[in-house]
Design a protein around this motif. Sequence first.
Motif, PDB file in Angstrom:
ATOM      1  N   MET A  80       0.831  -1.205   0.000  1.00 11.37           N
ATOM      2  CA  MET A  80       0.000   0.000   0.000  1.00 11.37           C
ATOM      3  C   MET A  80       0.866   1.256   0.000  1.00 11.37           C
ATOM      4  N   GLN A  81       1.867   1.230   0.903  1.00  5.77           N
ATOM      5  CA  GLN A  81       2.742   2.399   0.979  1.00  5.77           C
ATOM      6  C   GLN A  81       3.540   2.558  -0.313  1.00  5.77           C
ATOM      7  N   LEU A  82       3.967   1.411  -0.862  1.00  9.14           N
ATOM      8  CA  LEU A  82       4.731   1.441  -2.112  1.00  9.14           C
ATOM      9  C   LEU A  82       3.875   1.996  -3.239  1.00  9.14           C
ATOM     10  N   LEU A  83       2.611   1.549  -3.285  1.00  5.63           N
ATOM     11  CA  LEU A  83       1.700   2.019  -4.336  1.00  5.63           C
ATOM     12  C   LEU A  83       1.512   3.530  -4.225  1.00  5.63           C
ATOM     13  N   MET A  84       1.295   4.007  -2.985  1.00  6.12           N
ATOM     14  CA  MET A  84       1.108   5.442  -2.787  1.00  6.12           C
ATOM     15  C   MET A  84       2.358   6.216  -3.184  1.00  6.12           C
ATOM     16  N   PHE A  85       3.532   5.639  -2.826  1.00  6.71           N
ATOM     17  CA  PHE A  85       4.784   6.314  -3.195  1.00  6.71           C
ATOM     18  C   PHE A  85       4.890   6.470  -4.694  1.00  6.71           C
ATOM     19  N   TYR A  86       4.541   5.377  -5.433  1.00  7.76           N
ATOM     20  CA  TYR A  86       4.672   5.450  -6.884  1.00  7.76           C
ATOM     21  C   TYR A  86       3.668   6.424  -7.483  1.00  7.76           C
ATOM     22  N   ILE A  87       2.425   6.415  -6.981  1.00  9.57           N
ATOM     23  CA  ILE A  87       1.418   7.334  -7.519  1.00  9.57           C
ATOM     24  C   ILE A  87       1.853   8.785  -7.286  1.00  9.57           C
ATOM     25  N   LEU A  88       2.234   9.083  -6.025  1.00 12.40           N
ATOM     26  CA  LEU A  88       2.580  10.466  -5.682  1.00 12.40           C
ATOM     27  C   LEU A  88       3.883  10.890  -6.367  1.00 12.40           C
ATOM     28  N   GLY A  89       4.863   9.978  -6.407  1.00 17.34           N
ATOM     29  CA  GLY A  89       6.131  10.304  -7.051  1.00 17.34           C
ATOM     30  C   GLY A  89       5.946  10.546  -8.532  1.00 17.34           C
ATOM     31  N   PHE A  90       5.146   9.675  -9.180  1.00 14.44           N
ATOM     32  CA  PHE A  90       4.889   9.852 -10.608  1.00 14.44           C
ATOM     33  C   PHE A  90       4.167  11.169 -10.856  1.00 14.44           C
TER      34      PHE A  90
ATOM     35  N   MET B 107      -0.038  26.389 -11.955  1.00 14.85           N
ATOM     36  CA  MET B 107      -0.938  25.274 -11.632  1.00 14.85           C
ATOM     37  C   MET B 107      -0.156  23.964 -11.525  1.00 14.85           C
ATOM     38  N   SER B 108       0.805  23.755 -12.424  1.00 17.43           N
ATOM     39  CA  SER B 108       1.623  22.532 -12.354  1.00 17.43           C
ATOM     40  C   SER B 108       2.417  22.490 -11.050  1.00 17.43           C
ATOM     41  N   LEU B 109       2.957  23.660 -10.674  1.00 16.32           N
ATOM     42  CA  LEU B 109       3.744  23.690  -9.436  1.00 16.32           C
ATOM     43  C   LEU B 109       2.867  23.390  -8.222  1.00 16.32           C
ATOM     44  N   ILE B 110       1.624  23.869  -8.240  1.00 17.78           N
ATOM     45  CA  ILE B 110       0.714  23.566  -7.133  1.00 17.78           C
ATOM     46  C   ILE B 110       0.460  22.061  -7.068  1.00 17.78           C
ATOM     47  N   ALA B 111       0.293  21.417  -8.235  1.00 17.92           N
ATOM     48  CA  ALA B 111       0.089  19.961  -8.268  1.00 17.92           C
ATOM     49  C   ALA B 111       1.313  19.246  -7.691  1.00 17.92           C
ATOM     50  N   THR B 112       2.510  19.706  -8.072  1.00 15.63           N
ATOM     51  CA  THR B 112       3.734  19.116  -7.517  1.00 15.63           C
ATOM     52  C   THR B 112       3.754  19.228  -6.007  1.00 15.63           C
ATOM     53  N   MET B 113       3.347  20.398  -5.504  1.00 15.27           N
ATOM     54  CA  MET B 113       3.411  20.618  -4.059  1.00 15.27           C
ATOM     55  C   MET B 113       2.425  19.731  -3.314  1.00 15.27           C
ATOM     56  N   PHE B 114       1.250  19.506  -3.914  1.00 15.15           N
ATOM     57  CA  PHE B 114       0.295  18.599  -3.264  1.00 15.15           C
ATOM     58  C   PHE B 114       0.847  17.172  -3.233  1.00 15.15           C
ATOM     59  N   CYS B 115       1.473  16.735  -4.339  1.00 16.20           N
ATOM     60  CA  CYS B 115       2.066  15.386  -4.361  1.00 16.20           C
ATOM     61  C   CYS B 115       3.163  15.275  -3.304  1.00 16.20           C
TER      62      CYS B 115
ATOM     63  N   TYR C  53       5.224  13.605   2.172  1.00 18.69           N
ATOM     64  CA  TYR C  53       5.600  13.940   3.555  1.00 18.69           C
ATOM     65  C   TYR C  53       4.741  13.163   4.551  1.00 18.69           C
ATOM     66  N   VAL C  54       3.453  12.992   4.206  1.00 16.68           N
ATOM     67  CA  VAL C  54       2.586  12.210   5.096  1.00 16.68           C
ATOM     68  C   VAL C  54       3.084  10.768   5.157  1.00 16.68           C
ATOM     69  N   LEU C  55       3.506  10.223   4.012  1.00 15.28           N
ATOM     70  CA  LEU C  55       4.061   8.861   3.992  1.00 15.28           C
ATOM     71  C   LEU C  55       5.283   8.750   4.895  1.00 15.28           C
ATOM     72  N   LEU C  56       6.025   9.867   5.017  1.00 19.57           N
ATOM     73  CA  LEU C  56       7.236   9.875   5.841  1.00 19.57           C
ATOM     74  C   LEU C  56       6.938  10.322   7.268  1.00 19.57           C
ATOM     75  N   ASP C  57       5.676  10.322   7.663  1.00 22.60           N
ATOM     76  CA  ASP C  57       5.257  10.690   9.022  1.00 22.60           C
ATOM     77  C   ASP C  57       5.586  12.136   9.384  1.00 22.60           C
TER      78      ASP C  57
END
Lengths: 100, 170
Positions: B1-11, B31-39, B44-48
């Motif tokens: 699950m964590q790996l999947l989230m990492f790949y989705i957010l990283g991609f 707008m692209s930069l805002i999308a990057t920042m949300f990802c 960061y949430v994945l990294l606690d």
Amino acid sequence: MVTLNSYLTLSAVLFSIGAVGVFTQRNALIMYMCIELMLNAVNLTFIAFSRYLNDLGGHVFVFMIMTVAAAEAAVGLAIIMALFRNKETVNVDEINLSKG
Amino acid sequence: MQLLMFYILGFGAVLSALLLVTSKKPVNAAMSLIATMFCLAGLYVLLDAHLVAVLQILVYAGAVMVLFLFVIMLLNIQEKEGRLAGSTIALQFVSILGVGMVFVIAASLVKVRGALPTGGELFPFGTTKAVGSMLFTEYLLPFEIASMLLLAAIVGAVILAKRRISDAKP
């Protein structure tokens, strides 16, 4: 299993994309955004190492980087506005006031 | 699950970063930069790092990007302004340089074998309480200096952006 390596590599990719953007873009505003992207990539490195070492110091550093980025954005955008008022452009190729 | 989230957010982060550097209009870039920042906030949430994730959205996606959009709309830049560097040779050279940069950093990371600790920490990691108590004890002086920096930035931005009194007269 996500390792430290994955985060560091992702951070390197984002940093490099930002660096390429600074060199290829000629619009001062988009160049600033690319610099913000590079700062964000560094933040990701800090957070990943902070998690790896179980030390909250990295979070404090990220806090400071965010402060500096906000200050930089405010002052940088003010400079761009002052430039635009004088030269009517934000294209860095046409801004050559320091050229002898 | 964590790996999947990492790949989705990283991609998502890499994709929107690529959109940022190839965009020709400042608004699309923002707008692209805002999308990057949300990802990145998701990562960061994945990294606690919960406090930093919220700050990322509040300060970066909220304050800084609104400032960017405000300036973009205030300046009303014409279409011809937004273009990439002149010659295609320079573009190709810089792109190759960027790819090389990634490879150099990735090659230096080959020997890093860091398994991130997951769950069961001795203390709550990355919460507002933990980071806040650290900010106000161990890192109190840098924290105060940061407030001075922000004050200097406010004054500097006002002085740089205001019109000269002589300009204001018709």
